[in-house]
Design a protein around this motif. Structure first.
Motif, PDB file in Angstrom:
ATOM      1  N   ASP A   1       0.821  -1.216   0.000  1.00  0.00           N
ATOM      2  CA  ASP A   1       0.000   0.000   0.000  1.00  0.00           C
ATOM      3  C   ASP A   1       0.848   1.257   0.000  1.00  0.00           C
ATOM      4  O   ASP A   1       0.521   2.248  -0.654  1.00  0.00           O
ATOM      5  CB  ASP A   1      -0.900   0.046   1.242  1.00  0.00           C
ATOM      6  N   LEU A   2       1.928   1.238   0.777  1.00  0.00           N
ATOM      7  CA  LEU A   2       2.783   2.413   0.922  1.00  0.00           C
ATOM      8  C   LEU A   2       3.893   2.460  -0.125  1.00  0.00           C
ATOM      9  O   LEU A   2       4.665   3.407  -0.156  1.00  0.00           O
ATOM     10  CB  LEU A   2       3.404   2.449   2.324  1.00  0.00           C
ATOM     11  N   ASP A   3       3.967   1.413  -0.956  1.00  0.00           N
ATOM     12  CA  ASP A   3       5.016   1.290  -1.962  1.00  0.00           C
ATOM     13  C   ASP A   3       6.397   1.391  -1.314  1.00  0.00           C
ATOM     14  O   ASP A   3       7.268   2.116  -1.780  1.00  0.00           O
ATOM     15  CB  ASP A   3       4.831   2.338  -3.062  1.00  0.00           C
ATOM     16  N   LYS A   4       6.568   0.673  -0.205  1.00  0.00           N
ATOM     17  CA  LYS A   4       7.824   0.654   0.535  1.00  0.00           C
ATOM     18  C   LYS A   4       8.317  -0.767   0.655  1.00  0.00           C
ATOM     19  O   LYS A   4       7.535  -1.705   0.818  1.00  0.00           O
ATOM     20  CB  LYS A   4       7.649   1.259   1.938  1.00  0.00           C
ATOM     21  N   LYS A   5       9.631  -0.952   0.599  1.00  0.00           N
ATOM     22  CA  LYS A   5      10.164  -2.307   0.633  1.00  0.00           C
ATOM     23  C   LYS A   5      10.531  -2.773   2.038  1.00  0.00           C
ATOM     24  O   LYS A   5      10.653  -3.969   2.269  1.00  0.00           O
ATOM     25  CB  LYS A   5      11.358  -2.435  -0.298  1.00  0.00           C
ATOM     26  N   TYR A   6      10.726  -1.871   2.972  1.00  0.00           N
ATOM     27  CA  TYR A   6      11.114  -2.263   4.328  1.00  0.00           C
ATOM     28  C   TYR A   6       9.893  -2.408   5.223  1.00  0.00           C
ATOM     29  O   TYR A   6       8.870  -1.762   5.003  1.00  0.00           O
ATOM     30  CB  TYR A   6      12.070  -1.232   4.939  1.00  0.00           C
ATOM     31  N   GLY A   7      10.023  -3.220   6.257  1.00  0.00           N
ATOM     32  CA  GLY A   7       8.949  -3.392   7.221  1.00  0.00           C
ATOM     33  C   GLY A   7       9.473  -4.065   8.473  1.00  0.00           C
ATOM     34  O   GLY A   7      10.491  -4.769   8.442  1.00  0.00           O
ATOM     35  N   ILE A   8       8.773  -3.834   9.581  1.00  0.00           N
ATOM     36  CA  ILE A   8       9.122  -4.462  10.857  1.00  0.00           C
ATOM     37  C   ILE A   8       7.868  -5.120  11.408  1.00  0.00           C
ATOM     38  O   ILE A   8       6.786  -4.524  11.394  1.00  0.00           O
ATOM     39  CB  ILE A   8       9.654  -3.430  11.874  1.00  0.00           C
ATOM     40  N   LEU A   9       8.036  -6.335  11.895  1.00  0.00           N
ATOM     41  CA  LEU A   9       6.962  -7.090  12.524  1.00  0.00           C
ATOM     42  C   LEU A   9       7.440  -7.464  13.918  1.00  0.00           C
ATOM     43  O   LEU A   9       8.547  -7.972  14.079  1.00  0.00           O
ATOM     44  CB  LEU A   9       6.656  -8.346  11.710  1.00  0.00           C
ATOM     45  N   THR A  10       6.614  -7.187  14.932  1.00  0.00           N
ATOM     46  CA  THR A  10       7.015  -7.495  16.299  1.00  0.00           C
ATOM     47  C   THR A  10       5.839  -7.920  17.156  1.00  0.00           C
ATOM     48  O   THR A  10       4.703  -7.527  16.897  1.00  0.00           O
ATOM     49  CB  THR A  10       7.729  -6.292  16.971  1.00  0.00           C
ATOM     50  N   ASP A  11       6.148  -8.717  18.163  1.00  0.00           N
ATOM     51  CA  ASP A  11       5.190  -9.031  19.219  1.00  0.00           C
ATOM     52  C   ASP A  11       5.697  -8.468  20.541  1.00  0.00           C
ATOM     53  O   ASP A  11       5.267  -8.852  21.608  1.00  0.00           O
ATOM     54  CB  ASP A  11       4.936 -10.544  19.311  1.00  0.00           C
ATOM     55  N   GLY A  12       6.657  -7.554  20.442  1.00  0.00           N
ATOM     56  CA  GLY A  12       7.275  -6.964  21.618  1.00  0.00           C
ATOM     57  C   GLY A  12       8.534  -7.696  22.022  1.00  0.00           C
ATOM     58  O   GLY A  12       9.524  -7.090  22.388  1.00  0.00           O
TER      59      GLY A  12
ATOM     60  N   THR B   1       9.978 -10.536  19.978  1.00  0.00           N
ATOM     61  CA  THR B   1      10.700 -10.811  18.738  1.00  0.00           C
ATOM     62  C   THR B   1      10.487  -9.648  17.782  1.00  0.00           C
ATOM     63  O   THR B   1       9.358  -9.189  17.610  1.00  0.00           O
ATOM     64  CB  THR B   1      10.192 -12.122  18.091  1.00  0.00           C
ATOM     65  N   TRP B   2      11.571  -9.182  17.182  1.00  0.00           N
ATOM     66  CA  TRP B   2      11.533  -8.074  16.233  1.00  0.00           C
ATOM     67  C   TRP B   2      12.110  -8.574  14.917  1.00  0.00           C
ATOM     68  O   TRP B   2      13.277  -8.950  14.850  1.00  0.00           O
ATOM     69  CB  TRP B   2      12.352  -6.894  16.755  1.00  0.00           C
ATOM     70  N   ARG B   3      11.280  -8.601  13.855  1.00  0.00           N
ATOM     71  CA  ARG B   3      11.706  -9.085  12.542  1.00  0.00           C
ATOM     72  C   ARG B   3      11.765  -7.919  11.568  1.00  0.00           C
ATOM     73  O   ARG B   3      10.801  -7.174  11.422  1.00  0.00           O
ATOM     74  CB  ARG B   3      10.738 -10.145  12.024  1.00  0.00           C
ATOM     75  N   PHE B   4      12.885  -7.816  10.879  1.00  0.00           N
ATOM     76  CA  PHE B   4      13.117  -6.746   9.924  1.00  0.00           C
ATOM     77  C   PHE B   4      13.095  -7.343   8.517  1.00  0.00           C
ATOM     78  O   PHE B   4      13.831  -8.281   8.226  1.00  0.00           O
ATOM     79  CB  PHE B   4      14.461  -6.069  10.207  1.00  0.00           C
ATOM     80  N   TYR B   5      12.237  -6.771   7.644  1.00  0.00           N
ATOM     81  CA  TYR B   5      12.003  -7.314   6.317  1.00  0.00           C
ATOM     82  C   TYR B   5      12.407  -6.340   5.225  1.00  0.00           C
ATOM     83  O   TYR B   5      12.304  -5.137   5.385  1.00  0.00           O
ATOM     84  CB  TYR B   5      10.507  -7.623   6.118  1.00  0.00           C
ATOM     85  N   ASN B   6      12.827  -6.915   4.095  1.00  0.00           N
ATOM     86  CA  ASN B   6      12.958  -6.213   2.832  1.00  0.00           C
ATOM     87  C   ASN B   6      11.999  -6.938   1.910  1.00  0.00           C
ATOM     88  O   ASN B   6      12.239  -8.092   1.548  1.00  0.00           O
ATOM     89  CB  ASN B   6      14.385  -6.296   2.311  1.00  0.00           C
ATOM     90  N   ASN B   7      10.888  -6.279   1.577  1.00  0.00           N
ATOM     91  CA  ASN B   7       9.752  -6.917   0.913  1.00  0.00           C
ATOM     92  C   ASN B   7       9.314  -8.081   1.803  1.00  0.00           C
ATOM     93  O   ASN B   7       9.146  -7.898   2.982  1.00  0.00           O
ATOM     94  CB  ASN B   7      10.091  -7.305  -0.521  1.00  0.00           C
ATOM     95  N   ALA B   8       9.160  -9.274   1.287  1.00  0.00           N
ATOM     96  CA  ALA B   8       8.721 -10.401   2.118  1.00  0.00           C
ATOM     97  C   ALA B   8       9.904 -11.204   2.645  1.00  0.00           C
ATOM     98  O   ALA B   8       9.724 -12.217   3.306  1.00  0.00           O
ATOM     99  CB  ALA B   8       7.796 -11.307   1.321  1.00  0.00           C
ATOM    100  N   TYR B   9      11.116 -10.744   2.378  1.00  0.00           N
ATOM    101  CA  TYR B   9      12.325 -11.455   2.778  1.00  0.00           C
ATOM    102  C   TYR B   9      12.775 -11.008   4.172  1.00  0.00           C
ATOM    103  O   TYR B   9      13.000  -9.827   4.404  1.00  0.00           O
ATOM    104  CB  TYR B   9      13.435 -11.208   1.742  1.00  0.00           C
ATOM    105  N   LEU B  10      12.914 -11.964   5.078  1.00  0.00           N
ATOM    106  CA  LEU B  10      13.373 -11.670   6.432  1.00  0.00           C
ATOM    107  C   LEU B  10      14.868 -11.365   6.402  1.00  0.00           C
ATOM    108  O   LEU B  10      15.682 -12.217   6.048  1.00  0.00           O
ATOM    109  CB  LEU B  10      13.096 -12.858   7.359  1.00  0.00           C
ATOM    110  N   LEU B  11      15.224 -10.136   6.760  1.00  0.00           N
ATOM    111  CA  LEU B  11      16.626  -9.727   6.784  1.00  0.00           C
ATOM    112  C   LEU B  11      17.300 -10.090   8.100  1.00  0.00           C
ATOM    113  O   LEU B  11      18.423 -10.570   8.132  1.00  0.00           O
ATOM    114  CB  LEU B  11      16.752  -8.210   6.597  1.00  0.00           C
TER     115      LEU B  11
END
Length: 127
Positions: free
Chosen positions: A92-103, A105-115
């Motif tokens: 939606d934001l046309d951005k390749k980076y993203g962070i997913l967390t449950d507080g 575990t912190w996962r850093f992504y480039n598109n759908a790839y876990l960095l």
């Protein structure tokens, strides 16, 4: 802004409630406390911003005009539930980076790839 020792105490005291509650006083509040900085920066992050598809991103981090990172927060021990949402926000934001967390575990992504993946304990010990 909370110090690292205050954040550790908060996590240890409240982590069991984060299993039940994501918003309000739940894990989202803890994540926002982690993101706050001692440095004063304008518009460092926003909460519950809408994407062009009118979806609400939990947090958007603004590094600069080119690097804007959606961050999806899920309940503690339920991190997988947010993966599809994060990918949708990136699109939606046309951005390749993203962070997913449950507080914890912190996962850093480039598109759908876990960095990279960190735990809160690693973050606290290697600030």
């Amino acid at each position: 802004m909370l110090s690292i020792s205050e954040l550790k105490l908060k996590w240890n005291k409240e982590k069991n409630s984060y299993i039940k509650q994501e918003v309000g006083s739940g894990v989202q509040k803890f994540v926002k406390d982690v993101l706050k900085s001692a440095e004063i920066r304008n518009s460092e992050f926003t909460e519950e911003s809408k994407t062009k598809a009118a979806r609400k991103v939990d947090i958007i981090i603004y590094i600069n005009s080119e690097i804007i990172i959606p961050l999806e927060v899920e309940k503690y021990n339920d991190i997988e539930a947010g993966f599809d949402q994060l990918i949708q926000y990136q699109s939606d934001l046309d951005k390749k980076y993203g962070i997913l967390t449950d507080g914890f575990t912190w996962r850093f992504y480039n598109n759908a790839y876990l960095l990279k993946e960190f735990t809160i304990n690693e973050i606290f010990s290697n600030t």
